[in-house]
Scaffold this motif. Structure first.
Motif, PDB file in Angstrom:
ATOM      1  N   ARG A  54     -37.778  15.174  31.457  1.00  0.00           N
ATOM      2  CA  ARG A  54     -38.649  14.274  31.806  1.00  0.00           C
ATOM      3  C   ARG A  54     -39.995  14.337  31.302  1.00  0.00           C
ATOM      4  O   ARG A  54     -40.932  13.500  31.410  1.00  0.00           O
ATOM      5  N   ASN A  57     -40.802  12.237  27.888  1.00  0.00           N
ATOM      6  CA  ASN A  57     -41.222  10.971  27.762  1.00  0.00           C
ATOM      7  C   ASN A  57     -42.534  10.618  28.778  1.00  0.00           C
ATOM      8  O   ASN A  57     -42.496   9.587  29.399  1.00  0.00           O
ATOM      9  N   MET A  59     -42.596  10.984  31.876  1.00  0.00           N
ATOM     10  CA  MET A  59     -41.923  10.483  33.247  1.00  0.00           C
ATOM     11  C   MET A  59     -42.932  10.770  34.391  1.00  0.00           C
ATOM     12  O   MET A  59     -43.203  10.228  35.476  1.00  0.00           O
ATOM     13  N   LEU A  62     -45.921   9.419  36.362  1.00  0.00           N
ATOM     14  CA  LEU A  62     -45.948   8.417  37.222  1.00  0.00           C
ATOM     15  C   LEU A  62     -46.027   8.801  38.746  1.00  0.00           C
ATOM     16  O   LEU A  62     -46.291   8.154  39.765  1.00  0.00           O
ATOM     17  N   TYR A  63     -45.976   9.946  38.724  1.00  0.00           N
ATOM     18  CA  TYR A  63     -46.316  10.668  40.225  1.00  0.00           C
ATOM     19  C   TYR A  63     -47.525  11.581  40.182  1.00  0.00           C
ATOM     20  O   TYR A  63     -47.890  12.127  39.244  1.00  0.00           O
ATOM     21  N   MET A  89     -47.361   5.434  27.627  1.00  0.00           N
ATOM     22  CA  MET A  89     -46.585   4.041  27.551  1.00  0.00           C
ATOM     23  C   MET A  89     -46.063   4.145  25.837  1.00  0.00           C
ATOM     24  O   MET A  89     -44.917   3.629  25.731  1.00  0.00           O
ATOM     25  N   ARG A  92     -43.304   6.514  25.606  1.00  0.00           N
ATOM     26  CA  ARG A  92     -42.086   5.963  26.094  1.00  0.00           C
ATOM     27  C   ARG A  92     -41.459   4.897  25.080  1.00  0.00           C
ATOM     28  O   ARG A  92     -40.473   4.516  25.121  1.00  0.00           O
ATOM     29  N   MET A  93     -42.268   4.373  24.483  1.00  0.00           N
ATOM     30  CA  MET A  93     -41.823   3.345  23.173  1.00  0.00           C
ATOM     31  C   MET A  93     -41.166   4.115  21.923  1.00  0.00           C
ATOM     32  O   MET A  93     -40.129   3.683  21.326  1.00  0.00           O
ATOM     33  N   MET A  97     -34.792   6.636  26.928  1.00  0.00           N
ATOM     34  CA  MET A  97     -34.276   7.423  28.199  1.00  0.00           C
ATOM     35  C   MET A  97     -33.202   6.697  28.616  1.00  0.00           C
ATOM     36  O   MET A  97     -33.287   5.648  29.094  1.00  0.00           O
ATOM     37  N   PHE A  99     -30.588   7.527  32.359  1.00  0.00           N
ATOM     38  CA  PHE A  99     -30.612   7.901  33.382  1.00  0.00           C
ATOM     39  C   PHE A  99     -29.342   8.455  33.989  1.00  0.00           C
ATOM     40  O   PHE A  99     -28.329   8.068  33.622  1.00  0.00           O
ATOM     41  N   ALA A 169     -31.630   1.204  25.881  1.00  0.00           N
ATOM     42  CA  ALA A 169     -32.535   2.324  25.145  1.00  0.00           C
ATOM     43  C   ALA A 169     -32.721   2.259  23.704  1.00  0.00           C
ATOM     44  O   ALA A 169     -33.718   2.651  23.003  1.00  0.00           O
TER      45      ALA A 169
END
Lengths: 259, 288
Positions: A54, A57, A59, A62-63, A89, A92-93, A97, A99, A169
């Protein structure tokens, strides 16, 4: 650690540490990701393999209270995707991914695959249609769904949903495809389908896969990284790692003595 | 034995609201029947004048229906966008500590007595609107509708937020992983997924607006007026009921019965919207 000079590097993890608040989850991990190869991340629960995946990308952005230290360089331009001035962003493009649990959106099959294009502002109907068809073909789902593209994606079986998520994806043609235990929620037959698919996909894509299933790693992956408690213990070709591991911890894990 | 006793109590509690509803419907229907012996249904449904208290009484429900739907439409055009955006903000953008502060404050809006809102509309919002539009009368549907909309924002936002927050995290992650922004994720994934839950919020808001009495009675003018112009005064069904019940009508007179007929109409209207909501909900749940 062996590095293979005959292969092109697609990405490179360099001295990567990661922490959730005060808790350090990854500890100075370095490893290569080769182009058009499958790299598996294995290790017991809590070893940091999903956390590492993670990072690719972003991820974790986000947290709250997450902190990266180190680099993941995307080749050939050697851009550090973890750099502060890089927009997650955009990362991630470029890096797709899939899940653990199939997560199709409550939309039609067509719209699920088209989603990535739509959020990029692609409007041209014919382009989207072509890309949706191509992606579904690549994911081995086209023949099963071509007559019902407008029907809801959630009506598909678990294995089909996961292949749909792979198609989704692929639709934006990412440079690297991250798979986070993609078969752990599936039955054995669907698992076989997905594994065959992954092997097929490496012709066009570079894949990083996290798996709990050691057979899956040895069957599908060209390279395997064994992680333990946030450290990368051993990285090698899957052949070598599974037959002649150098570290006793790797050996204990792959022979089923712990984990 | 004890178990059966508890079961019976629970059954009664669960069905009490059903009994009350049936009781209300029965009374409304019973009192309305003699009214319709007097006034033909066709005249009631198509008449454009509502003057039950005049010498020459007319019983056309359209002006009241029009006032009710107009004030509700204005209220919803405030409450639905504002409530939905507030819900999206609260569920997706705020830090938990800020939400803990904002949410109770927003919900406090629902706790303000409606009579206060009525005077707020009449004495604050109307003069404010008059600054923009000097010809606006002291009583108008616009001001009442706007304030009513503010009043029902928490109904929309609170339930919508619950619906949005129950959208599974892995769906949102799926959207982010495809490069979507937070805004795109909310509008393309969170809201469509939460939509069946959000329709309940909207239906509650509609029912609340249709049944609202004080604000429209105070600020909209209590004049049955067949118009779609929100700048004019009008009366809603509820406002009419209040107006009549404050006077001293002889029991059993036609004016007295007209309250029940108005009540029955309102009940029917609310029922229609509830059925519509149920249908929408099922439609969207099927799509999931």
């Amino acid at each position: 650690m062996t590095t293979n000079t005959n292969l092109n590097l697609r990405a490179e993890v360099k001295d990567l540490s990661f922490s959730y608040g005060p808790k350090k989850v990854l500890n100075r991990v370095s490893m290569p990701i080769y182009e058009n190869r499958i790299t598996a991340l294995i290790g017991p629960s809590g070893c940091g393999k999903t956390t590492l995946l993670r990072c690719f990308n972003r991820m974790h952005d986000l947290y709250a209270a997450t902190n990266y230290d180190g680099e993941i360089l995307l080749h050939p331009e050697k851009r550090n995707v973890l750099a502060r001035d890089v927009d997650p962003m955009e990362v991630r493009m470029r890096i797709g991914m899939v899940f653990q649990k199939p997560n199709p959106f409550p939309k039609s099959i067509f719209e699920n695959v088209a989603y990535g294009l739509r959020v990029r502002g692609v409007r041209k109907r014919s382009f989207i249609e072509d890309r949706v068809e191509k992606s579904l073909q690549q994911a081995g789902l086209w023949s099963e769904v071509k007559d019902r593209l407008p029907s809801p994606a959630t009506a598909l079986s678990g294995g089909q949903q996961q292949r749909l998520c792979i198609a989704r994806a692929l639709a934006t043609e990412p440079e690297i495809l991250l798979l986070d235990e993609p078969t752990s929620a599936l039955d054995p037959i669907s698992t076989t389908h997905i594994e065959e698919l992954i092997t097929e996909l490496k012709k066009d894509w570079t894949i990083v896969i996290v798996t709990h299933n050691l057979h899956q790693a040895s069957r599908t992956a060209d390279y395997t990284a064994f992680m333990y408690l946030g450290d990368l213990i051993e990285f090698d070709t899957s052949d070598k790692l599974f037959t002649t591991p150098r570290d006793p911890r790797t050996e204990n894990y792959i022979t089923g003595r712990f984990g | 034995m004890k178990e059966r006793f508890i079961e019976a109590i629970l059954f009664l509690a669960a069905t009490s609201s059903v009994f009350v509803t049936f009781g209300i419907v029965w009374i409304l229907v019973k009192e309305s029947i003699p009214f319709f012996a007097h006034v033909p249904l066709g005249e009631f449904l198509t008449g454009t004048e509502w003057t039950p208290l005049f010498e020459n009484a007319r019983f056309g429900i359209l002006p009241l229906l029009c006032g009710t739907l107009l004030s509700t439409a204005i209220a919803l055009s405030v409450a639905i966008p504002l409530g939905t955006v507030a819900a999206a903000f609260l569920s997706e953008y705020t830090k938990p500590w800020l939400r803990e502060i904002l949410k109770p404050i927003l919900e406090l809006l629902a706790a303000v007595p409606t009579v206060v809102y009525g005077y707020f509309a009449l004495l604050f919002v109307t003069p404010l609107l008059q600054k923009i539009h000097p010809d606006l009368g002291g009583f108008n549907v616009l001001s009442a509708g706007l304030v009513m909309g503010m009043m029902i924002v928490p109904y929309v936002s609170s339930l919508s937020e619950d619906a949005m927050r129950s959208v599974p995290g892995h769906l949102k992650e799926g959207s982010f992983a495809l490069g979507a922004s937070r805004f795109q994720t909310i509008f393309r994934v969170v809201i469509p997924t939460a939509f069946s839950g959000m329709t309940s919020a909207y239906i509650l808001a509609i029912s609340r607006a249709l049944g609202e009495t004080m604000v429209v009675s105070i600020a909209a003018g209590m004049q049955p007026n067949l118009t779609a112009n929100p700048l004019e005064p009008a009366a809603t069904i509820t406002a009419f009921i209040v107006q009549v019940s404050m006077g001293d009508l002889p029991h059993g007179s036609i004016g007295y019965q007209s309250i029940y007929v108005a009540g029955l109409t309102l009940l029917f209207l609310t029922l229609c919207f509830n059925v519509l909501g149920l249908w929408l909900r099922q439609k969207y749940q099927e799509k999931e």
